[in-house]
Scaffold this motif. Structure first.
Motif, short mmCIF file in Angstrom:
data_model
loop_
_atom_site.label_atom_id
_atom_site.label_comp_id
_atom_site.label_asym_id
_atom_site.label_seq_id
_atom_site.Cartn_x
_atom_site.Cartn_y
_atom_site.Cartn_z
N SER A 1 63.66 -34.54 -23.46
CA SER A 1 62.82 -33.38 -23.15
C SER A 1 63.67 -32.17 -22.79
CB SER A 1 61.87 -33.70 -21.99
OG SER A 1 60.91 -34.67 -22.37
N GLU B 1 57.49 -33.81 -16.86
CA GLU B 1 57.21 -32.39 -17.11
C GLU B 1 58.49 -31.56 -17.18
OE1 GLU B 1 52.88 -31.49 -15.29
OE2 GLU B 1 54.44 -31.70 -13.77
N SER C 1 54.03 -35.92 -11.30
CA SER C 1 53.62 -36.63 -12.53
C SER C 1 54.61 -37.70 -12.93
CB SER C 1 53.46 -35.62 -13.68
OG SER C 1 52.45 -34.68 -13.39
N GLN D 1 60.00 -30.58 -20.04
CA GLN D 1 60.09 -29.72 -21.22
C GLN D 1 59.60 -28.30 -20.99
OE1 GLN D 1 59.20 -31.78 -24.80
NE2 GLN D 1 59.05 -29.95 -26.05
N GLY D 2 58.67 -28.09 -20.08
CA GLY D 2 58.18 -26.74 -19.85
C GLY D 2 59.16 -25.85 -19.13
N HIS E 1 59.79 -26.62 -13.73
CA HIS E 1 60.19 -27.48 -12.62
C HIS E 1 61.71 -27.58 -12.48
CE1 HIS E 1 56.05 -28.37 -12.10
NE2 HIS E 1 55.94 -29.04 -13.22
#
Length: 221
Positions: free
Chosen positions: A178, A143, A166, A145-146, A149
Motif C-alpha cells: 500500500s 489505511e 482499522s 494508501q490514502g 495517517h
C-alpha cells in the motif's frame, strides 16, 4: 464541569457523537484537562488534552458506531514495541490516551513548493521500513494508501504512522504494498514523489517487479 468541555459539547458535529457524561468521568478519573477537538474518524473522536503534565491525544468511541477502542489499544501496544506509532499511555474499553503528535500529514507536507530531495527520500524510506516491520509481525494497518495517517513531525524530522482503528492482526498484511502504491502508483502523492526524487519509468518498472515478488512472499507466509 470543565469550561472547555461545556464549550466542546456545543460543537455542531462532534456534539452529537460523544457520550459526554462518560467522557467527563474519564477526564476526572485520570486528571485530564481537555483543550480541543483534533478530529473524528469512522469509529472514534479524538481530543487534545493534558495528562501528567504532557500534551496527549484522547480517543473515545463514537456513540453511533461500533466500539473498537480496546482492540485499537491492544494493537497500538504491539506496534509501540516495534517503535511505530504514537506512544500509548493507558487505555480501556472506553478511551485511549496516547502521545500527541504535532506535525503535518504527508499530503500537506508534499504540497509545499520547496522540498529537500534527501529529506523527502528519508521520509519515504522510513515509511517503507515501518510498513515492512508491520508486515513481518502480521499487523495490517488497513489505511496506509490514502496517506492521511502518515504524519511528519519535528526537526530533525520524525515519521509517524497513526490511527490504528482499522488495523487487524491475522489478515494478510498489505502495509508495504500500500505504501509503495501511495508513493509510486497513480495519485497526486505518487506524481509529486516521482517529481521530487526524479524517478524514471524504468525505475518504476523495477519497483513494480519488486512489489510483485514481495506480494508472493507475503502470501506464502
Amino acid at each position: 464541569m470543565d469550561h472547555n468541555l461545556e464549550k466542546l459539547k456545543e460543537h455542531k458535529i462532534i456534539g452529537r457523537l460523544v457520550d459526554w457524561k462518560r467522557l467527563e468521568d474519564i477526564l476526572n478519573n485520570h486528571d485530564i484537562t481537555l483543550l480541543d477537538i483534533l478530529g473524528k474518524g469512522h469509529r472514534g473522536v479524538v481530543f487534545k488534552g493534558v495528562y501528567n503534565n504532557r500534551e496527549v491525544a484522547i480517543k473515545v468511541p463514537r456513540v453511533d458506531a461500533k466500539n473498537t477502542i480496546y482492540q485499537e489499544g491492544c494493537i497500538l501496544k504491539e506496534v509501540n514495541a516495534l517503535n511505530i506509532g504514537p506512544k500509548l499511555y493507558t487505555f480501556s474499553r472506553d478511551f485511549l490516551i496516547m502521545e500527541y503528535i504535532e506535525g503535518i500529514t504527508l499530503k500537506n507536507y508534499i504540497s509545499r513548493g520547496d522540498i529537500n530531495k534527501e529529506e523527502y527520500l528519508n521520509i519515504v524510506k522510513e515509511v517503507l521500513k515501518q510498513c515492512v516491520r508491520l508486515d513481518i509481525h502480521g499487523i495490517d494497518h488497513g489505511e496506509i494508501q490514502g496517506g492521511k495517517h502518515i504524519v511528519i513531525s519535528g526537526s530533525p524530522i520524525k515519521v509517524y504512522i497513526i490511527d490504528f482503528g482499522s488495523a487487524k492482526i491475522g489478515r494478510t498484511p498489505r502495509n508495504f504494498t500500500s505504501a509503495v502504491s501511495l508513493f509510486f502508483g497513480k495519485s497526486y502523492i505518487a506524481n509529486r514523489t516521482c517529481e521530487i526524487l526524479g524517478v524514471t519509468e524504468i525505475e518504476l518498472e523495477r519497483i513494480r517487479e519488486f512489489v510483485r515478488n514481495y506480494k508472493r512472499y507475503i502470501v506464502k507466509k
